[in-house]
Design a protein around this motif. Structure first.
Motif, short mmCIF file in Angstrom:
data_model
loop_
_atom_site.label_atom_id
_atom_site.label_comp_id
_atom_site.label_asym_id
_atom_site.label_seq_id
_atom_site.Cartn_x
_atom_site.Cartn_y
_atom_site.Cartn_z
N ALA A 108 44.54 44.07 33.50
CA ALA A 108 45.37 44.06 32.29
C ALA A 108 46.84 44.30 32.63
O ALA A 108 47.71 43.55 32.18
CB ALA A 108 44.87 45.12 31.31
N VAL A 109 47.14 45.33 33.44
CA VAL A 109 48.56 45.61 33.72
C VAL A 109 49.17 44.58 34.65
O VAL A 109 50.40 44.51 34.79
CB VAL A 109 48.79 47.04 34.27
N SER A 110 48.35 43.76 35.30
CA SER A 110 48.88 42.67 36.12
C SER A 110 49.21 41.44 35.26
O SER A 110 49.70 40.44 35.81
CB SER A 110 47.86 42.26 37.19
N HIS B 290 36.01 49.87 34.80
CA HIS B 290 37.16 50.13 33.94
C HIS B 290 38.46 50.16 34.75
O HIS B 290 39.52 49.82 34.25
CB HIS B 290 36.97 51.42 33.16
N PHE B 291 38.39 50.58 36.02
CA PHE B 291 39.61 50.57 36.83
C PHE B 291 40.08 49.14 37.07
O PHE B 291 41.26 48.82 36.90
CB PHE B 291 39.41 51.27 38.17
N ILE C 152 44.43 38.77 38.27
CA ILE C 152 43.58 39.24 39.36
C ILE C 152 42.16 38.72 39.24
O ILE C 152 41.56 38.80 38.17
CB ILE C 152 43.60 40.79 39.39
N GLN D 148 39.31 46.49 35.34
CA GLN D 148 39.74 45.90 34.07
C GLN D 148 41.17 46.34 33.72
O GLN D 148 41.99 45.54 33.25
CB GLN D 148 38.77 46.28 32.95
N GLY D 149 41.46 47.62 33.94
CA GLY D 149 42.82 48.10 33.67
C GLY D 149 43.83 47.48 34.61
O GLY D 149 44.94 47.10 34.19
N LEU D 150 43.47 47.35 35.87
CA LEU D 150 44.36 46.73 36.85
C LEU D 150 44.64 45.28 36.46
O LEU D 150 45.79 44.81 36.51
CB LEU D 150 43.71 46.78 38.23
#
Lengths: 143, 143, 143, 143
Positions: free
Chosen positions: B89-91, B82-83, B95, B85-87
């Motif tokens: 998304a905010v990129s 999940h980390f 990535i 995936q979140g990274l």
């Protein structure tokens, strides 16, 4: 109702940096968002990596999205990953579901904003967010 | 502080291709990004598949995002999906969390950019990125 | 049918840089895309500004999108701005409709790719793209 | 080469706020980005409207994109709107092409970042960005 002014937001950031320095943490990035998810103040300490603003605000934004600290999102991402993935999608990809996003409430429980921190371990990031919020006289809700 | 010039970036790519040829690897794609995540140079060898630019730069971009080689992202994607995936998304979806994205630092440890390679196994991709960075006189940080 | 190999793509970039040096132009960025719009090679000269890769490839991508040089897109953007805006939208925002994106064709007229250049005036950018394509033995179609 | 540290970034913001207070301007929002377009510090004064972070950083990001102050983008948007629309598209919608985004350079002309300000007239926003950059000992390049 008390407002999350710029002075208070800067105070939260300075108190978070103070807590990190005392514990000799890595360089931190701190984002302070109002209750509508909009940025009031941000500071990134020297030596931080490139995408720290996006990560810090993503933790705070996620906390506001569900009305709980981002630790709840982190736990939920393990138990029901599809829920957090859907939440991320409908947010336009603005959520980082790991601890370090903490809600700021008044003594009466009114929500006034959220703080997101990244740079050290997620647990340490969260502890600094709590320290910053409490130093400004608000109640920290880490979820 | 030394800069990652175009000449040095081209030298990194050529040295990476040389290492790959010596080990008879598959056709490689090599992206060299500056410390802000912006492309300086890219080359894709004949016979590579369609999206190799996006993969190569996604490895390098991910390494810069967190300040560690993309091998760290690969490990984290297993432990805390999940980390990552979140990274991602905010990129803005930039990535690719597998080995092959390596930071380039000066002898003093200053970050000057990152190299991302794709085409062979992730381990081989990473080895060529390290070879290219070292041939240009920088320190490779594969995370 | 002749292919746009990496060697030829690098030759196009070097010839474009040579033409620019002869005319004492500003630092250029050159992107070479295959006929499917995928990057084969890119180089950004020292002193270029941040988003030059996106601009260079946006010119070449736009040329491929409509099968004409990006000069045609520039003219159309004046006459029928809504067409170019719609085209940009359906491309996922990948098009820069100004001169400097030039198609590369074989002597038989077969499309093999496109070159996008940015850094100097749009007219000079386009002239360097034409020079690069012709130096590689292809026919430049500037629209 | 001098770096744009957090201390200097905070100094730029405080000097910009000081210039605004002296001239009795409306509440300002100030974003300080590094040369790669990544946020170092941001502050939004009380009474500002909702999307001021996006506007302030969009001015600074646009200046970095083309290597000129956002006043140049504003003029270009009148003369060649399709160029600025294309630039906005390939940036992922991150550019606000009006005055108030100013580059920060060293005495030697090296680019170290950009400042974006919004809240008052665009001319006043720009004047405060210049004042902030100069107070920190850098050269302001408003384009």
């Amino acid at each position: 109702m008390p407002q999350l002014t710029l002075d208070l937001a800067n105070g939260i950031i300075n108190a978070a940096f103070g807590a990190a320095a005392k514990a000799r943490m890595k360089p931190l990035s701190v984002a302070v968002l109002d209750a509508g998810g909009h940025l009031i103040a941000f500071q990134k300490q020297d030596g931080s990596s490139m995408l720290r603003f996006e990560i810090a605000s993503g933790k705070a934004y996620g906390a506001l999205a569900v009305g709980m600290g981002s630790r709840w999102l982190s736990n939920t991402a393990v138990e029901r990953p599809h829920f957090v993935q859907g939440l991320s999608a409908v947010s336009g990809g603005r959520i980082v579901p790991v601890p370090g996003g903490v809600l700021a409430r008044t003594a009466d429980g009114d929500l006034i904003g959220a703080v997101g921190i990244t740079g050290d371990t997620s647990d340490n990031d969260e502890a600094c967010a709590v320290a910053g919020i409490e130093a400004a006289g608000f109640v920290a809700d880490a979820g």
